[in-house]
Design a protein around this motif. Sequence first.
Motif, mmCIF file in Angstrom:
data_model
loop_
_atom_site.group_PDB
_atom_site.id
_atom_site.type_symbol
_atom_site.label_atom_id
_atom_site.label_comp_id
_atom_site.label_asym_id
_atom_site.label_seq_id
_atom_site.Cartn_x
_atom_site.Cartn_y
_atom_site.Cartn_z
ATOM 1 N N ALA A 31 1.655 9.077 -29.870
ATOM 2 C CA ALA A 31 3.044 9.103 -29.409
ATOM 3 C C ALA A 31 3.337 7.931 -28.478
ATOM 4 N N TYR A 32 4.614 7.576 -28.389
ATOM 5 C CA TYR A 32 5.056 6.487 -27.519
ATOM 6 C C TYR A 32 5.080 6.980 -26.076
ATOM 7 N N LYS A 33 4.399 6.263 -25.207
ATOM 8 C CA LYS A 33 4.369 6.629 -23.796
ATOM 9 C C LYS A 33 4.521 5.353 -22.968
ATOM 10 N N SER A 34 5.673 5.216 -22.325
ATOM 11 C CA SER A 34 6.019 4.047 -21.501
ATOM 12 C C SER A 34 5.665 2.739 -22.212
ATOM 13 N N ASP A 35 4.554 2.101 -21.861
ATOM 14 C CA ASP A 35 4.233 0.811 -22.469
ATOM 15 C C ASP A 35 3.228 0.946 -23.625
ATOM 16 N N GLU B 236 17.621 3.528 -25.631
ATOM 17 C CA GLU B 236 17.459 4.200 -24.347
ATOM 18 C C GLU B 236 18.701 4.047 -23.471
ATOM 19 N N GLN B 237 19.436 2.955 -23.644
ATOM 20 C CA GLN B 237 20.674 2.754 -22.885
ATOM 21 C C GLN B 237 21.819 3.611 -23.406
ATOM 22 N N ASN B 238 21.623 4.198 -24.581
ATOM 23 C CA ASN B 238 22.695 4.989 -25.184
ATOM 24 C C ASN B 238 22.315 6.457 -25.375
ATOM 25 N N GLY B 239 21.421 6.929 -24.518
ATOM 26 C CA GLY B 239 21.169 8.362 -24.481
ATOM 27 C C GLY B 239 20.041 8.869 -25.345
ATOM 28 N N TYR B 240 19.104 7.998 -25.715
ATOM 29 C CA TYR B 240 17.986 8.419 -26.561
ATOM 30 C C TYR B 240 16.662 8.050 -25.920
ATOM 31 N N LYS B 241 15.650 8.805 -26.275
ATOM 32 C CA LYS B 241 14.303 8.568 -25.759
ATOM 33 C C LYS B 241 13.366 8.302 -26.931
ATOM 34 N N ILE B 242 12.595 7.227 -26.846
ATOM 35 C CA ILE B 242 11.647 6.893 -27.908
ATOM 36 C C ILE B 242 10.446 7.829 -27.816
ATOM 37 N N VAL B 243 10.129 8.497 -28.923
ATOM 38 C CA VAL B 243 8.964 9.392 -28.930
ATOM 39 C C VAL B 243 7.846 8.849 -29.822
ATOM 40 N N TYR B 244 8.189 7.896 -30.687
ATOM 41 C CA TYR B 244 7.143 7.258 -31.504
ATOM 42 C C TYR B 244 7.582 5.842 -31.843
ATOM 43 N N PHE B 245 6.615 4.925 -31.812
ATOM 44 C CA PHE B 245 6.901 3.535 -32.177
ATOM 45 C C PHE B 245 5.606 2.876 -32.637
ATOM 46 N N HIS B 246 5.667 2.207 -33.781
ATOM 47 C CA HIS B 246 4.512 1.399 -34.196
ATOM 48 C C HIS B 246 4.972 0.007 -34.569
ATOM 49 N N ILE C 87 4.220 5.854 -43.774
ATOM 50 C CA ILE C 87 3.450 7.096 -43.705
ATOM 51 C C ILE C 87 3.278 7.614 -42.275
ATOM 52 N N PRO C 88 2.911 6.772 -41.288
ATOM 53 C CA PRO C 88 2.832 7.291 -39.916
ATOM 54 C C PRO C 88 4.163 7.862 -39.428
ATOM 55 N N ALA C 89 5.264 7.205 -39.792
ATOM 56 C CA ALA C 89 6.582 7.693 -39.379
ATOM 57 C C ALA C 89 6.890 9.043 -40.023
ATOM 58 N N VAL C 90 6.495 9.227 -41.291
ATOM 59 C CA VAL C 90 6.692 10.511 -41.962
ATOM 60 C C VAL C 90 5.935 11.616 -41.230
ATOM 61 N N ILE C 91 4.688 11.336 -40.865
ATOM 62 C CA ILE C 91 3.846 12.323 -40.177
ATOM 63 C C ILE C 91 4.448 12.691 -38.818
ATOM 64 N N MET C 92 4.843 11.685 -38.043
ATOM 65 C CA MET C 92 5.375 11.938 -36.702
ATOM 66 C C MET C 92 6.774 12.561 -36.761
ATOM 67 N N LEU C 93 7.594 12.129 -37.718
ATOM 68 C CA LEU C 93 8.931 12.715 -37.843
ATOM 69 C C LEU C 93 8.838 14.190 -38.227
ATOM 70 N N ASP C 94 7.881 14.517 -39.067
ATOM 71 C CA ASP C 94 7.676 15.917 -39.438
ATOM 72 C C ASP C 94 7.362 16.757 -38.206
ATOM 73 N N LYS C 95 6.543 16.230 -37.295
ATOM 74 C CA LYS C 95 6.233 16.942 -36.051
ATOM 75 C C LYS C 95 7.487 17.162 -35.215
ATOM 76 N N VAL C 96 8.294 16.107 -35.098
ATOM 77 C CA VAL C 96 9.519 16.183 -34.292
ATOM 78 C C VAL C 96 10.476 17.221 -34.869
ATOM 79 N N VAL C 97 10.731 17.138 -36.161
ATOM 80 C CA VAL C 97 11.676 18.048 -36.810
ATOM 81 C C VAL C 97 11.188 19.492 -36.711
ATOM 82 N N LYS C 98 9.891 19.695 -36.945
ATOM 83 C CA LYS C 98 9.332 21.047 -36.906
ATOM 84 C C LYS C 98 9.552 21.699 -35.541
#
Length: 596
Positions: A581-585, A533-543, A422-433
Amino acid sequence: MTNRKSWFVPILCIGLAFLHGLFLYSAATGRDDAYITYWAAQSLSNFGKIINYNGEALEQSSSLLHVILLAILHQLSGISMQTIGGFFSATMGALTILATWRLAVFLNLRSTWFVALFLALFPYLVYSSFNGLETTLVVFIVVLLVYSVIRFLTEKVSFSLLISAILSIGAYILVRPEAIFVMLAFLMGIALYFIIHNFFFKKSNHFLYGTKDFQKWTILVSISLAIFILLSLWRYQIFGQIFPQPVYAKSSGLSTDKLITGFHYFFDHYWIPSLIILTGLTLLVIYDVLLNHKNIIKNTALMVMIIFIGATMAFSVTSGGDWMESGRFFVPILPLLVVSGLYALNQISHQQISKIVLIFIVLVAALDTVKFMLEEPWIKTSISTPLPFSKTVYNPVLHDFKRSEQDFSWFELRSRTILSHIPAVIMLDKVVKRLVTTQQTPLTLLSVEMGMLPFYIASKYGDQVKFMDMRALTTNHFTKCSLTNHLPKGRFGLGLSYEYLFAEFDQILHECLIKKPEIISDQSGKRRLKMLEQNGYKIVYFHLGWIYTGSCWIRNRSWTGFHIAVREDLVNRVGDLGPQAYKSDFYYKWPKVKCQ
């Protein structure tokens, strides 16, 4: 004929099964895999055709009949597919208890209460009744199929019996893609039985060992093949494939590794006390099947049930088994095992002793349920939340993400696996929107998880988002591509790993004619974040964290870890996703709840 009072016992047992599932499993045991079927059913209901998440004519669900029935119910009721799915699987579980009890009555067995009570207490059927999958639909159809085959072989063929055989065989072949192979193995077992008896009992004048049986057998084989051929032609015309897409993602033929995995599955999920007792009783029944011919109906019924049990178990082992908890591949044979065991105990002349043994088996089944709830290994244990503690578990999450109970289905909040999405659904919806408003071409989302997240995103954004399934269950990008279609296939699907994907990333994107995905979301741990992150992506959410039951007594836990990664060139368009949201550490740590 049974009188009205006799129906009271199985109906009472259905109530017991519901209470069993409600309080122990919170009537929500589903994994997000059910959403793969929900989407196909929803598309059939809304658009009149079966399509995958990308709007392509691709059969992503393994159960065509389940899709059709859910679509009809959705069209008639207008209720959300998530809610319909939960109630439908529970209804099929209840009908299975009734049908099994009715089969025992048909065979004129004593103590028919036993079959209903055992199924109501034993964990596998009850657990499967609340997962939203086709499992209970399959087992209900199996009971009807066995009943119709018994009558077809023991009674004079009539139009009604022929129609019953056609409908039950057709339903079975429609409900699972492997059903045709189990059905043919089942019918070959019946033929072998007839051949053995014709060889050893040549002087018998009874029709069971004459040419009439082979005529009936030929009719059953012809019906099965005709239905499968017609279904295959229809599938090829509509989808360009004769099996659903998951078959091509999982099936790789027989192998030693698959057999070893299958035997592990057998011993992990079947080797429990109550099933061992029933199996032992069923083995005793084989004596009657081979040598006792006083009651032709019972003898044929036992033969049919035992052969079907054998065919199903053979498939379970040779296919490598299933990865889900609760012995899902063995649920279809539970009713047949219970009826066979009851027959064996009916042979005890002293009825009091027989009843004592029956009560003992019922108690063992209840203890198996307790053990099932307390087990720790994730592959076997329950992933639902006991009803008294469910709000304690999901309320902190809803509060953290500013959502209420009305935003999700009752069933979604009480399954710990679905709750973890459920948290991933909520955050992914924000990203896609935020991304769909800044670019014209559709977004591409890559993931292994193709259940709940794609269902919600595809339902809201339609063709603005395209999906790539790394397991190839819902899309065929990687089963069509020469660089990936050679990878191992198993019970999870195509074995495409992130390590292999990123090692061959540019070549796969070029050869498979796909673009570099804007979003990668998946279950994971911290190790995968660095790879992304080594392959061109940035983490924006992680739980990350453990989800407990909230009970001090039932302490099994389910792990959750989920990331959403966005291509580096798009990160600025996503912007700040809020305090979670995911921020550094910093990452969202799954809330701990005090046990009660």
